[in-house]
Design an enzyme around this catalytic site. Structure first.
Site, PDB file in Angstrom:
ATOM      1  N   LYS A  38       9.057   1.607 -21.524  1.00  0.00           N
ATOM      2  CA  LYS A  38       9.300   2.255 -20.236  1.00  0.00           C
ATOM      3  C   LYS A  38      10.693   1.926 -19.711  1.00  0.00           C
ATOM      4  O   LYS A  38      11.408   2.793 -19.201  1.00  0.00           O
ATOM      5  CB  LYS A  38       8.238   1.833 -19.219  1.00  0.00           C
ATOM      6  CG  LYS A  38       8.432   2.572 -17.888  1.00  0.00           C
ATOM      7  CD  LYS A  38       7.435   2.191 -16.829  1.00  0.00           C
ATOM      8  CE  LYS A  38       7.711   3.014 -15.569  1.00  0.00           C
ATOM      9  NZ  LYS A  38       6.875   2.593 -14.430  1.00  0.00           N
ATOM     10  N   ASN A  76      14.265   3.784 -17.932  1.00  0.00           N
ATOM     11  CA  ASN A  76      14.643   3.405 -16.572  1.00  0.00           C
ATOM     12  C   ASN A  76      16.028   2.783 -16.490  1.00  0.00           C
ATOM     13  O   ASN A  76      16.800   3.056 -15.570  1.00  0.00           O
ATOM     14  CB  ASN A  76      13.613   2.412 -16.006  1.00  0.00           C
ATOM     15  CG  ASN A  76      12.332   3.080 -15.564  1.00  0.00           C
ATOM     16  OD1 ASN A  76      12.276   4.290 -15.396  1.00  0.00           O
ATOM     17  ND2 ASN A  76      11.290   2.294 -15.374  1.00  0.00           N
ATOM     18  N   ASN A 126       8.709  -2.639 -12.210  1.00  0.00           N
ATOM     19  CA  ASN A 126       9.505  -2.111 -13.319  1.00  0.00           C
ATOM     20  C   ASN A 126      10.498  -3.175 -13.782  1.00  0.00           C
ATOM     21  O   ASN A 126      10.852  -4.084 -13.034  1.00  0.00           O
ATOM     22  CB  ASN A 126      10.270  -0.856 -12.889  1.00  0.00           C
ATOM     23  CG  ASN A 126       9.363   0.344 -12.717  1.00  0.00           C
ATOM     24  OD1 ASN A 126       8.416   0.540 -13.476  1.00  0.00           O
ATOM     25  ND2 ASN A 126       9.648   1.166 -11.719  1.00  0.00           N
ATOM     26  N   ASN A 184      18.042   5.895 -14.553  1.00  0.00           N
ATOM     27  CA  ASN A 184      18.097   5.568 -13.125  1.00  0.00           C
ATOM     28  C   ASN A 184      19.528   5.328 -12.637  1.00  0.00           C
ATOM     29  O   ASN A 184      19.960   5.970 -11.678  1.00  0.00           O
ATOM     30  CB  ASN A 184      17.196   4.370 -12.824  1.00  0.00           C
ATOM     31  CG  ASN A 184      15.777   4.777 -12.517  1.00  0.00           C
ATOM     32  OD1 ASN A 184      15.414   5.035 -11.374  1.00  0.00           O
ATOM     33  ND2 ASN A 184      14.944   4.842 -13.536  1.00  0.00           N
ATOM     34  N   SER A 244      13.756   7.644  -9.299  1.00  0.00           N
ATOM     35  CA  SER A 244      13.459   6.856  -8.099  1.00  0.00           C
ATOM     36  C   SER A 244      14.723   6.235  -7.521  1.00  0.00           C
ATOM     37  O   SER A 244      14.864   6.119  -6.297  1.00  0.00           O
ATOM     38  CB  SER A 244      12.439   5.770  -8.426  1.00  0.00           C
ATOM     39  OG  SER A 244      12.929   4.903  -9.434  1.00  0.00           O
ATOM     40  N   ALA A 291       0.839  -1.202   0.000  1.00  0.00           N
ATOM     41  CA  ALA A 291       0.000   0.000   0.000  1.00  0.00           C
ATOM     42  C   ALA A 291       0.870   1.247   0.000  1.00  0.00           C
ATOM     43  O   ALA A 291       0.602   2.204   0.715  1.00  0.00           O
ATOM     44  CB  ALA A 291      -0.934  -0.004   1.213  1.00  0.00           C
ATOM     45  N   GLY A 292       1.913   1.218  -0.831  1.00  0.00           N
ATOM     46  CA  GLY A 292       2.772   2.386  -0.985  1.00  0.00           C
ATOM     47  C   GLY A 292       2.178   3.362  -1.981  1.00  0.00           C
ATOM     48  O   GLY A 292       0.956   3.474  -2.123  1.00  0.00           O
ATOM     49  N   ALA A 293       3.053   4.051  -2.718  1.00  0.00           N
ATOM     50  CA  ALA A 293       2.588   5.110  -3.609  1.00  0.00           C
ATOM     51  C   ALA A 293       1.657   4.588  -4.694  1.00  0.00           C
ATOM     52  O   ALA A 293       0.516   5.054  -4.834  1.00  0.00           O
ATOM     53  CB  ALA A 293       3.797   5.815  -4.222  1.00  0.00           C
ATOM     54  N   ILE A 294       2.118   3.615  -5.487  1.00  0.00           N
ATOM     55  CA  ILE A 294       1.304   3.116  -6.600  1.00  0.00           C
ATOM     56  C   ILE A 294       0.162   2.245  -6.094  1.00  0.00           C
ATOM     57  O   ILE A 294      -0.982   2.371  -6.543  1.00  0.00           O
ATOM     58  CB  ILE A 294       2.177   2.343  -7.605  1.00  0.00           C
ATOM     59  CG1 ILE A 294       3.184   3.306  -8.276  1.00  0.00           C
ATOM     60  CG2 ILE A 294       1.317   1.663  -8.660  1.00  0.00           C
ATOM     61  CD1 ILE A 294       2.532   4.473  -9.017  1.00  0.00           C
TER      62      ILE A 294
END
Length: 369
Positions: free
Chosen positions: A237, A241, A135, A245, A306, A39-42
């Site tokens: 994507k 990354n 990811n 990153n 990130s 239940a984090g950001a996404i």
């Protein structure tokens, strides 16, 4: 129709097959039981949207986040400044108590999945669908792959096959996550930008189940086109990354900083060219030119990736899924990748040094919020 961009209409005629059979709740207009692991950001952003749309959402969480969800529910601060609150939500750290679900969303970072994988089957009914949202190259990448490498295991992501044993690829629908969000306090999510969650079957089919998941997301106010080449979207994507990153983590640089400095822009271009060769050998064609992809990153401005944020917060780096897996596929396809290899080595050393500088804690620190 161009691979990777095909949208499928809903509804479609029901046609059952090994990938397309509908769970019971999908056979009609009833709301779905959906477990969000992490239940984090996404996970918080997605779960709030789906709960507001009427789905029965259960958050699998722990620690302060779990306490907040149980006592105050979840609150989403949207990108336009508006707020959405769900004061009462289902939240637990007990997978068995949550029971069988129609859909399970893995809203974790790639290196966190192995720790929870043995618990995930407690959420399964006979037809439960799993939507991984990591990811990088996913563990299911070669499941139903149309080329010669079908069935190949991605060892850098699932080295011992533990994830696949507990979360079979047959249950998976692919998904690529584009929104940016932050967990600014326990139970409080700030949405920064974006609402696209493209989905697709590993075999490229337009099954009933993938269309129903897409419609579920759309009902929550999200964009969720069904793609006939989800792997192409994964690569699109990942292309940014795997490049920006690690460079940002090593150089402590923002996206604009990397793109506007000639030497680092040249390095990014070389890394992306090597990745493109690997993808092409695996049957993937990028719909965006390389230089346009770099310019797009530059337009984001002085944003910290990130991975750079993880370095600054002394968190575990998500390097193997983003870059180690790509190098593994380079060896598989006999593709030389000198720039990727060098950056990977340096970033792995950085990750090692960060881990060694942390206080010695129990393994539970690797588990999701």
């Amino acid at each position: 129709m161009r691979p990777g961009t095909n949208r499928r209409p809903w509804p479609l005629a029901v046609g059952f097959n090994t990938l397309g059979a509908l769970p019971h709740a999908f056979q009609g207009d009833s709301h779905l039981k959906i477990a969000i692991i992490g239940a984090g950001a996404i996970g918080g952003y997605l779960g709030t949207r789906l709960a507001r749309a009427g789905d029965e959402v259960t958050f699998i969480a722990r620690g302060a986040n779990l306490d907040a969800l149980r006592t105050r529910g979840i609150r989403l601060i949207d990108s336009d400044g508006s707020e959405v609150a769900v004061p009462r939500v289902n939240a637990t750290d007990n997978y068995g108590a949550a029971g069988p679900q129609d859909v399970v969303v893995l809203a974790l970072k790639a290196h966190q999945v192995e720790a929870v994988a043995p618990q995930v089957p407690k959420l399964f009914g006979p037809d439960t669908i799993v939507v991984p949202m990591q990811n990088g190259i996913p563990y299911w990448y070669f499941h139903c792959h149309p080329g010669e490498y079908s069935g190949t295991k991605v060892k850098s992501v699932d080295p011992d096959g533990l994830i696949e044993r507990h979360i079979p690829c047959e249950r998976v629908i692919g998904c690529v996550v584009y929104p940016a969000a932050e967990l600014i306090a326990p139970g409080v999510i700030k949405h920064v930008e974006g609402n696209r969650f493209p989905v697709g079957e590993p075999d490229g089919s337009s099954s009933d189940r993938v269309n129903r998941v897409s419609q579920c997301f759309v009902n929550g106010g999200l964009q969720a086109p069904v793609l006939d080449d989800i792997r192409g979207e994964v690569w699109l994507k990942l292309w940014g990354n795997l490049t920006f990153n690690p460079i940002s983590a090593l150089a402590r640089a923002t996206l604009a900083g990397i793109c506007q400095y000639p030497l680092s822009r040249s390095l990014a271009r070389s890394m992306m060219a090597e990745a493109q060769m690997i993808a092409n050998k695996l049957g993937v064609t990028f719909r965006v030119p390389l230089e346009k992809r770099i310019s797009g990153a530059e337009r984001v401005g002085h944003h910290k990736t990130s991975m750079l944020q993880d370095v600054e917060a002394a968190r575990t780096l998500e390097i193997d899924a983003l870059l180690g897996s790509v190098i593994e596929l380079a060896r598989l396809t006999d593709t030389p990748t000198p720039h990727l290899d060098t950056v990977y080595a340096l970033t792995k050393l950085l990750a090692k040094n960060l881990e060694e500088s942390k206080p010695q804690l129990s393994d539970s620190r690797a588990l999701p919020a």
